[in-house]
Design a protein around this motif. Structure first.
Motif, PDB file in Angstrom:
ATOM      1  N   GLU A 351      17.459  56.192  26.479  1.00  0.00           N
ATOM      2  CA  GLU A 351      18.347  55.029  26.518  1.00  0.00           C
ATOM      3  C   GLU A 351      19.525  55.167  25.545  1.00  0.00           C
ATOM      4  O   GLU A 351      20.593  54.595  25.784  1.00  0.00           O
ATOM      5  CB  GLU A 351      17.550  53.757  26.254  1.00  0.00           C
ATOM      6  CG  GLU A 351      16.510  53.491  27.342  1.00  0.00           C
ATOM      7  CD  GLU A 351      16.021  52.063  27.391  1.00  0.00           C
ATOM      8  OE1 GLU A 351      16.460  51.304  28.277  1.00  0.00           O
ATOM      9  OE2 GLU A 351      15.187  51.697  26.529  1.00  0.00           O
ATOM     10  N   SER A 365      15.931  48.604  28.510  1.00  0.00           N
ATOM     11  CA  SER A 365      14.907  48.092  29.426  1.00  0.00           C
ATOM     12  C   SER A 365      13.841  47.318  28.661  1.00  0.00           C
ATOM     13  O   SER A 365      13.264  47.846  27.706  1.00  0.00           O
ATOM     14  CB  SER A 365      14.261  49.264  30.172  1.00  0.00           C
ATOM     15  OG  SER A 365      13.186  48.832  30.966  1.00  0.00           O
ATOM     16  N   ILE A 446      13.486  55.495  33.491  1.00  0.00           N
ATOM     17  CA  ILE A 446      14.186  54.458  32.730  1.00  0.00           C
ATOM     18  C   ILE A 446      15.657  54.830  32.558  1.00  0.00           C
ATOM     19  O   ILE A 446      16.552  53.985  32.695  1.00  0.00           O
ATOM     20  CB  ILE A 446      13.492  54.243  31.374  1.00  0.00           C
ATOM     21  CG1 ILE A 446      12.089  53.638  31.595  1.00  0.00           C
ATOM     22  CG2 ILE A 446      14.307  53.348  30.462  1.00  0.00           C
ATOM     23  CD1 ILE A 446      11.227  53.580  30.348  1.00  0.00           C
ATOM     24  N   GLY A 450      18.682  52.738  34.121  1.00  0.00           N
ATOM     25  CA  GLY A 450      19.764  52.251  33.276  1.00  0.00           C
ATOM     26  C   GLY A 450      21.120  52.753  33.734  1.00  0.00           C
ATOM     27  O   GLY A 450      22.117  52.035  33.690  1.00  0.00           O
ATOM     28  N   SER A 510       7.862  48.747  32.148  1.00  0.00           N
ATOM     29  CA  SER A 510       9.296  48.569  31.961  1.00  0.00           C
ATOM     30  C   SER A 510       9.897  47.860  33.172  1.00  0.00           C
ATOM     31  O   SER A 510       9.423  47.997  34.306  1.00  0.00           O
ATOM     32  CB  SER A 510       9.988  49.922  31.748  1.00  0.00           C
ATOM     33  OG  SER A 510       9.850  50.745  32.889  1.00  0.00           O
ATOM     34  N   ARG A 512      13.709  46.563  35.153  1.00  0.00           N
ATOM     35  CA  ARG A 512      15.137  46.818  35.325  1.00  0.00           C
ATOM     36  C   ARG A 512      15.958  45.692  34.690  1.00  0.00           C
ATOM     37  O   ARG A 512      15.422  44.635  34.328  1.00  0.00           O
ATOM     38  CB  ARG A 512      15.474  46.941  36.815  1.00  0.00           C
ATOM     39  CG  ARG A 512      14.750  48.045  37.574  1.00  0.00           C
ATOM     40  CD  ARG A 512      15.262  49.426  37.254  1.00  0.00           C
ATOM     41  NE  ARG A 512      16.599  49.670  37.755  1.00  0.00           N
ATOM     42  CZ  ARG A 512      16.878  50.167  38.959  1.00  0.00           C
ATOM     43  NH1 ARG A 512      15.881  50.478  39.791  1.00  0.00           N
ATOM     44  NH2 ARG A 512      18.122  50.381  39.344  1.00  0.00           N
TER      45      ARG A 512
END
Length: 631
Positions: A351, A365, A446, A450, A510, A512
């Motif tokens: 991330e 997230s 993830i 993202g 996780s 969205r």
């Protein structure tokens, strides 16, 4: 067939298995009891998996425990049968985060055949081809480019489907990809050994003649991971990793590209360059186990291409710095970020990377626990960050309320700190395309989610979905340690596992953000914006057609520029395709100017002092570029 020594210690599978029958009946009972703790009280996806796949792993574990209680040391059966049943129960939930990890001597070993098989399409017809052979292996008429037709007498497409049914894949694309991958290489830490001692491969040689090749499964030591996921550390707590894919990737490097194997996460003494990449040339990296950066020539132009092999690092900041250094030396008119086969790793690393590719603020997230008494106990044990490594305070209140409201999940909060996810801001100003496949998993899911949610660029997929692993994963050993810190609790349900066995469980799911806010990643994955079927040219000649398609997408994008030079009382902005610039010092607005020339001077008294300067560039009122200058 020849295969001279290449530095890899190996033995025949049947010889290795003679050393692998040491678990006692009490060991087996303990393993099943501990599996019940994890699945029933920690496993975040249990409600989802029971609904989507009509499975009941808790009841299956209870039945296995009942059968073990009826057995004696004389009647308990061979160890391989126990491993197969316990592994199959874990596989039934189709979750590559949630694993039974086989004990010694399986851990640290990898079983393999001396070749790799990949698939490609000719129109709508799928073909399978050998693309690599182990260094030193040779057989007359066999090598990269031969087409595989049968596997032990079974048509190869059917053999892949049969194999796929044995392994966890949470959607059809992921299931098929795992089935193909595990035909020729299997980490014995995660997978039970192959049933067959040898494999008969039927193939068409490059001369068109049909032949057969019989090869035995081999076993060798695998390369160790960089991150110790059992120790209480920031990296272990933030893991989002498909362990099987990570083991396979390390095994593939060891067997097929040993020159890429490195003993350290970062090579401090690497000879690096500050010169931009020449067309078609690779850039040396201080982290060759994680990145391959190069300039690629396509029919649509010359663009940057960076392969991200893994997010499995201990230091996410160093990971991002090396990524930024590499993309700064690549062509600035378009960038391909290629995360195919990346099984994930440190969620921070995945991330943190997003900010470098977009002017928009990154919203990490959020994740949730399933609300159980044991998960609440773990969270309360780690309120206010007592260990210095983990702080679970944000989830405590909602989990306490769930005891009254009956909520299945806790509140959702990010693992990745928003400050870190936005610390350095955008560093690449050209269009970006992300390439994915069904072997992308966990932290890579993830990252891909993202990328799509923040509208960074187009997602070009070689499969219909990513692997759909939407969770943070903790090991049994880590869970055990978390109830021993800051001081041991007397009645912990976690017991030491026998003979270096292990277990992993998806602990936090996780979700969205933005347009898909609240949608789970698990089982759904990330659907690409554009689909590309791999061709023969792709798998034999460096992804030529895939990169040509990526080049077409990049050529349709817009390459902007926003460079900032700081002086004591003014900023010098060098821009392209920007018509307004707003300036912030330490988060406070200081200036806004219309941009009518390539170079613009902006008076900002005090800009040269120790301030964080952020310049936001707009076109037609839309934020299109941003540059952050750190003191």
């Amino acid at each position: 067939m020849t295969e001279p020594s290449s530095g890899v210690a190996k033995q025949e599978l049947q010889d290795f298995l003679r050393t692998a029958d040491t678990l006692t009946l009490d060991d087996r009972k303990l393993l099943v009891q501990q599996a019940l703790v994890l699945i029933e009280q920690n496993y975040v996806h249990l409600p989802l998996k029971a609904a989507m796949h009509a499975v009941n792993p808790v009841q299956r574990l209870r039945l296995l425990a009942v059968r073990l209680n009826r057995q004696t040391a004389a009647t308990m059966g061979p160890e391989w049968r126990f491993h197969a049943e316990l592994s199959e129960i874990f596989h039934s939930v189709r979750d590559l985060h949630t694993n039974y990890l086989l004990p010694a001597p399986y851990n640290g070993k990898i079983a393999y055949l001396p070749y790799l098989i990949e698939e490609y399409y000719d129109g709508d017809t799928r073909h399978y081809m050998v693309t690599r052979t182990v260094q030193g292996f040779s057989s007359p008429g066999f090598g990269p480019g031969v087409e595989v037709t049968h596997w032990n007498g079974i048509p190869i497409d059917r053999a892949v489907d049969i194999n796929a049914a044995r392994f966890a894949g949470s959607n059809p694309a992921a299931k098929h990809a795992r089935g193909l991958q595990s035909l020729t290489i299997r980490p014995l830490r995660v997978h039970v050994p192959p049933d067959e001692t040898w494999v008969v491969l039927t193939y068409l040689g490059t001369d068109g003649i049909r032949r057969e090749l019989r090869e035995s499964w081999r076993v060798s030591d695998n390369q160790p991971p960089f991150v110790d996921a059992d120790q209480v550390s920031a990296a272990a707590v933030a893991q989002g990793l498909d362990l099987g894919a990570d083991e396979i990737q390390r095994g593939v490097k060891m067997l097929y590209v040993p020159e890429a194997v490195t003993p350290h996460e970062t090579l401090g003494g690497a000879e690096l360059t500050a010169e931009p990449a020449e067309p078609g040339a690779d850039l040396p990296s201080s982290m060759p186990g994680f990145f391959r950066a190069r300039s690629v020539v396509t029919p649509s132009g010359t663009f940057g291409h960076i392969r991200v092999f893994s997010f499995g690092v201990n230091d996410p900041d160093a990971f991002v710095r090396e990524f930024v250094r590499l993309i700064g030396l690549l062509p600035q008119n378009g960038l391909v970020v290629d995360v195919r086969d990346n099984g994930g790793g440190h969620i921070f690393a995945s991330e943190f990377l997003l900010q470098t590719l977009t002017p928009r603020p990154i919203l990490p997230s959020p994740v949730q626990f399933v609300t159980t008494a044991l998960n609440l106990r773990i969270c309360k044990q780690h309120q206010e960050n007592p260990t210095g490594q983990i702080d679970l305070t944000p989830w405590c209140r909602s989990m306490e309320q769930a005891l009254e409201t009956g909520a299945v999940y806790s509140g959702s909060f990010p693992i990745t700190p928003a400050g870190g996810a936005n610390a350095i801001g955008q560093r690449y100003f050209g269009p970006v395309v992300l390439i994915t496949n069904a072997l992308c998993y966990s932290a890579t899911d993830i990252f891909a989610g993202g990328f799509q949610d923040h509208k960074i660029g187009r997602v070009l997929g070689t499969d219909d979905n990513t692997g759909a692993g939407g969770a943070n994963v903790w090991t049994h050993e880590l869970l055990k340690a978390l109830l021993e810190l800051p001081s041991p609790v007397p009645d912990s349900p976690y017991k030491p596992l026998p003979r270096q066995a292990g277990m992993r469980v998806a602990i936090r799911r996780s979700l969205r953000v933005h347009d898909l806010a609240g949608t789970p990643v698990e089982d759904l994955g990330v659907v690409p914006d554009v689909r590309h079927q791999m061709t023969r040219e792709d798998i034999l000649h460096g992804n030529a057609d895939l990169l040509a398609r990526a080049g077409e997408l990049l050529a349709a994008g817009t390459a902007r520029r926003l460079d900032v030079q700081v002086a004591a009382v003014e900023l010098t902005l060098t821009t392209r395709l920007v018509d307004r610039a707003d300036v912030y010092l330490d988060g406070r607005p200081r200036a806004s100017v219309n941009v009518t020339a390539e170079v613009t001077l902006v008076p900002v008294p005090g800009a040269g002092a120790a301030h964080v300067i952020r310049v936001e560039g707009f076109q037609g009122g839309e934020l299109v570029a941003a540059r952050t200058i750190l003191p």
